[in-house]
Design a protein around this motif. Structure first.
Motif, PDB file in Angstrom:
ATOM      1  N   LEU A 154     -14.249  -7.500   0.073  1.00  0.00           N
ATOM      2  CA  LEU A 154     -14.872  -7.955   1.494  1.00  0.00           C
ATOM      3  C   LEU A 154     -15.286  -6.815   2.450  1.00  0.00           C
ATOM      4  CD1 LEU A 154     -14.987 -10.090   3.585  1.00  0.00           C
ATOM      5  CD2 LEU A 154     -12.587  -9.690   4.170  1.00  0.00           C
ATOM      6  N   GLY A 155     -16.546  -6.941   2.776  1.00  0.00           N
ATOM      7  CA  GLY A 155     -17.073  -5.948   3.703  1.00  0.00           C
ATOM      8  C   GLY A 155     -17.332  -6.671   4.902  1.00  0.00           C
ATOM      9  N   LEU A 156     -17.017  -5.994   6.049  1.00  0.00           N
ATOM     10  CA  LEU A 156     -17.139  -6.696   7.553  1.00  0.00           C
ATOM     11  C   LEU A 156     -17.941  -5.762   8.450  1.00  0.00           C
ATOM     12  CD1 LEU A 156     -13.758  -8.246   7.957  1.00  0.00           C
ATOM     13  CD2 LEU A 156     -15.616  -9.367   7.539  1.00  0.00           C
ATOM     14  N   HIS A 157     -18.748  -6.249   9.044  1.00  0.00           N
ATOM     15  CA  HIS A 157     -19.773  -5.382   9.985  1.00  0.00           C
ATOM     16  C   HIS A 157     -19.718  -6.061  11.266  1.00  0.00           C
ATOM     17  CE1 HIS A 157     -22.440  -2.042  11.403  1.00  0.00           C
ATOM     18  NE2 HIS A 157     -23.125  -3.390  11.868  1.00  0.00           N
ATOM     19  N   ASN A 158     -19.405  -5.055  12.288  1.00  0.00           N
ATOM     20  CA  ASN A 158     -19.422  -5.633  13.757  1.00  0.00           C
ATOM     21  C   ASN A 158     -20.660  -4.834  14.432  1.00  0.00           C
ATOM     22  OD1 ASN A 158     -19.216  -6.250  16.364  1.00  0.00           O
ATOM     23  ND2 ASN A 158     -17.423  -4.905  16.659  1.00  0.00           N
ATOM     24  N   PRO A 159     -21.964  -5.453  14.554  1.00  0.00           N
ATOM     25  CA  PRO A 159     -23.290  -4.983  15.132  1.00  0.00           C
ATOM     26  C   PRO A 159     -23.008  -4.882  16.546  1.00  0.00           C
ATOM     27  CG  PRO A 159     -23.467  -7.228  14.749  1.00  0.00           C
ATOM     28  CD  PRO A 159     -22.161  -6.880  14.204  1.00  0.00           C
ATOM     29  N   SER A 160     -21.963  -5.401  17.339  1.00  0.00           N
ATOM     30  CA  SER A 160     -21.853  -5.454  18.736  1.00  0.00           C
ATOM     31  C   SER A 160     -21.275  -4.045  19.421  1.00  0.00           C
ATOM     32  CB  SER A 160     -21.064  -6.685  19.542  1.00  0.00           C
ATOM     33  OG  SER A 160     -19.602  -6.591  19.032  1.00  0.00           O
ATOM     34  N   ALA A 167       0.796 -15.846  14.491  1.00  0.00           N
ATOM     35  CA  ALA A 167       1.283 -16.760  13.788  1.00  0.00           C
ATOM     36  C   ALA A 167       0.346 -17.567  12.949  1.00  0.00           C
ATOM     37  CB  ALA A 167       1.787 -17.878  14.800  1.00  0.00           C
ATOM     38  N   ASP A 168      -0.884 -17.412  13.251  1.00  0.00           N
ATOM     39  CA  ASP A 168      -1.952 -17.883  12.528  1.00  0.00           C
ATOM     40  C   ASP A 168      -2.724 -17.134  11.468  1.00  0.00           C
ATOM     41  OD1 ASP A 168      -3.436 -16.549  14.304  1.00  0.00           O
ATOM     42  OD2 ASP A 168      -4.853 -18.165  14.823  1.00  0.00           O
ATOM     43  N   GLY A 169      -2.243 -16.029  11.216  1.00  0.00           N
ATOM     44  CA  GLY A 169      -2.719 -15.164  10.113  1.00  0.00           C
ATOM     45  C   GLY A 169      -2.845 -13.651  10.651  1.00  0.00           C
ATOM     46  N   LEU A 170      -3.380 -13.038   9.511  1.00  0.00           N
ATOM     47  CA  LEU A 170      -3.784 -11.385   9.833  1.00  0.00           C
ATOM     48  C   LEU A 170      -5.264 -11.470  10.473  1.00  0.00           C
ATOM     49  CD1 LEU A 170      -2.894  -8.516   9.092  1.00  0.00           C
ATOM     50  CD2 LEU A 170      -4.511  -8.718   6.890  1.00  0.00           C
ATOM     51  N   TYR A 171      -5.330 -10.610  11.628  1.00  0.00           N
ATOM     52  CA  TYR A 171      -6.632 -10.341  12.218  1.00  0.00           C
ATOM     53  C   TYR A 171      -6.977  -8.950  11.850  1.00  0.00           C
ATOM     54  CZ  TYR A 171      -6.589 -14.387  15.003  1.00  0.00           C
ATOM     55  OH  TYR A 171      -6.471 -15.861  15.570  1.00  0.00           O
ATOM     56  N   VAL A 172      -8.280  -8.702  11.498  1.00  0.00           N
ATOM     57  CA  VAL A 172      -8.864  -7.508  11.361  1.00  0.00           C
ATOM     58  C   VAL A 172      -9.726  -7.247  12.659  1.00  0.00           C
ATOM     59  CG1 VAL A 172     -10.599  -6.138  10.071  1.00  0.00           C
ATOM     60  CG2 VAL A 172      -9.043  -7.707   8.981  1.00  0.00           C
ATOM     61  N   TRP A 208     -14.150  -2.050   4.668  1.00  0.00           N
ATOM     62  CA  TRP A 208     -14.231  -2.648   3.348  1.00  0.00           C
ATOM     63  C   TRP A 208     -12.912  -2.955   2.780  1.00  0.00           C
ATOM     64  CZ3 TRP A 208     -18.425  -4.317   0.887  1.00  0.00           C
ATOM     65  CH2 TRP A 208     -19.727  -3.928   1.309  1.00  0.00           C
ATOM     66  N   LEU A 209     -12.417  -3.959   2.461  1.00  0.00           N
ATOM     67  CA  LEU A 209     -11.059  -4.291   1.866  1.00  0.00           C
ATOM     68  C   LEU A 209     -11.149  -4.898   0.686  1.00  0.00           C
ATOM     69  CD1 LEU A 209     -10.209  -6.487   5.063  1.00  0.00           C
ATOM     70  CD2 LEU A 209      -9.497  -3.969   4.747  1.00  0.00           C
ATOM     71  N   THR A 210      -9.946  -5.039  -0.117  1.00  0.00           N
ATOM     72  CA  THR A 210     -10.152  -5.433  -1.365  1.00  0.00           C
ATOM     73  C   THR A 210      -8.808  -6.150  -1.510  1.00  0.00           C
ATOM     74  OG1 THR A 210     -10.286  -5.216  -3.417  1.00  0.00           O
ATOM     75  CG2 THR A 210      -8.897  -3.558  -2.543  1.00  0.00           C
ATOM     76  N   LEU A 253      -9.882  -0.034   2.241  1.00  0.00           N
ATOM     77  CA  LEU A 253     -10.828   0.728   1.257  1.00  0.00           C
ATOM     78  C   LEU A 253     -11.682   1.969   1.946  1.00  0.00           C
ATOM     79  CD1 LEU A 253     -12.635  -1.866  -1.330  1.00  0.00           C
ATOM     80  CD2 LEU A 253     -10.594  -0.154  -1.855  1.00  0.00           C
ATOM     81  N   SER A 254     -12.190   1.405   2.890  1.00  0.00           N
ATOM     82  CA  SER A 254     -12.879   2.252   3.887  1.00  0.00           C
ATOM     83  C   SER A 254     -13.194   1.887   5.102  1.00  0.00           C
ATOM     84  CB  SER A 254     -14.329   2.938   2.962  1.00  0.00           C
ATOM     85  OG  SER A 254     -15.397   2.098   2.975  1.00  0.00           O
ATOM     86  N   GLY A 255     -13.892   2.484   6.163  1.00  0.00           N
ATOM     87  CA  GLY A 255     -14.299   2.225   7.316  1.00  0.00           C
ATOM     88  C   GLY A 255     -13.337   2.384   8.477  1.00  0.00           C
ATOM     89  N   SER A 256     -13.295   1.504   9.537  1.00  0.00           N
ATOM     90  CA  SER A 256     -12.721   1.866  10.626  1.00  0.00           C
ATOM     91  C   SER A 256     -12.170   0.669  11.208  1.00  0.00           C
ATOM     92  CB  SER A 256     -13.590   2.460  11.875  1.00  0.00           C
ATOM     93  OG  SER A 256     -12.672   2.964  12.838  1.00  0.00           O
ATOM     94  N   MET A 257     -10.989   0.406  11.300  1.00  0.00           N
ATOM     95  CA  MET A 257     -10.426  -0.974  11.842  1.00  0.00           C
ATOM     96  C   MET A 257      -8.992  -0.836  12.092  1.00  0.00           C
ATOM     97  SD  MET A 257      -9.459  -3.269   8.717  1.00  0.00           S
ATOM     98  CE  MET A 257      -7.897  -2.754   8.008  1.00  0.00           C
ATOM     99  N   HIS A 258      -8.079  -1.703  12.455  1.00  0.00           N
ATOM    100  CA  HIS A 258      -6.684  -1.686  12.539  1.00  0.00           C
ATOM    101  C   HIS A 258      -6.443  -3.329  12.336  1.00  0.00           C
ATOM    102  CE1 HIS A 258      -7.635  -2.338  16.993  1.00  0.00           C
ATOM    103  NE2 HIS A 258      -6.572  -3.176  17.099  1.00  0.00           N
ATOM    104  N   THR A 259      -5.349  -3.529  12.201  1.00  0.00           N
ATOM    105  CA  THR A 259      -4.887  -5.129  11.764  1.00  0.00           C
ATOM    106  C   THR A 259      -3.718  -5.523  12.815  1.00  0.00           C
ATOM    107  OG1 THR A 259      -3.323  -4.604  10.276  1.00  0.00           O
ATOM    108  CG2 THR A 259      -5.570  -5.096   9.314  1.00  0.00           C
ATOM    109  N   SER A 260      -3.686  -6.865  13.110  1.00  0.00           N
ATOM    110  CA  SER A 260      -2.439  -7.237  13.865  1.00  0.00           C
ATOM    111  C   SER A 260      -2.123  -8.826  13.064  1.00  0.00           C
ATOM    112  CB  SER A 260      -2.912  -7.427  15.458  1.00  0.00           C
ATOM    113  OG  SER A 260      -3.803  -8.422  15.583  1.00  0.00           O
ATOM    114  N   ASP A 261      -0.865  -8.909  13.127  1.00  0.00           N
ATOM    115  CA  ASP A 261      -0.488 -10.227  12.798  1.00  0.00           C
ATOM    116  C   ASP A 261      -0.272 -11.150  13.935  1.00  0.00           C
ATOM    117  OD1 ASP A 261      -0.287  -9.634   9.888  1.00  0.00           O
ATOM    118  OD2 ASP A 261       1.741  -8.315  10.380  1.00  0.00           O
TER     119      ASP A 261
END
Length: 119
Positions: A61-67, A100-105, A114-116, A90-98
């Protein structure tokens, strides 16, 4: 093209992540092979792409934030069929948080990650 329409998704769908040699691993390289399936994802302001190898054993999964500000996406909402998957960075820059409704990137401003996960 409206301002809400992602403009970098085609470029993201054909870009491979900077993986420090990880693409040498067969299960990851297969996600970027010619016979892999590439899905563009509708995630609002965030641009997303899902690479799936022909054997469907894993997704990348590739995610890009253009803002210019941090953005976040709920992976369980984005990919409900993979809500029970364990995602690996896999690579990039992010953090996560859990939540009740799921995992947030959380993506940095103008950031890509990038995640796998095993399918």
């Amino acid at each position: 093209m409206s301002p809400q329409t992602p403009t970098l998704v085609p470029a993201l769908s054909h870009r491979t992540p900077a993986l420090s040699g990880c693409l040498g691993k067969p299960h990851l390289a297969a996600a970027f092979a010619d016979d892999a399936t590439v899905h563009r994802l509708d995630v609002g302001v965030i641009e997303g792409v899902l690479h799936e190898p022909a054997d469907r054993s894993r997704v990348v999964l590739g995610l890009h934030n253009p803002s210019a500000t941090e953005a976040r996406i709920n992976l369980s909402t984005l990919l409900p069929e993979r809500a029970d998957c364990t995602w690996r960075f896999l690579s990039g820059s992010m953090h996560t948080s859990d939540a009740a409704d799921g995992l947030y990137v959380h993506l940095d401003a103008v950031g890509t990650t990038w995640l796998t996960a095993a399918a």
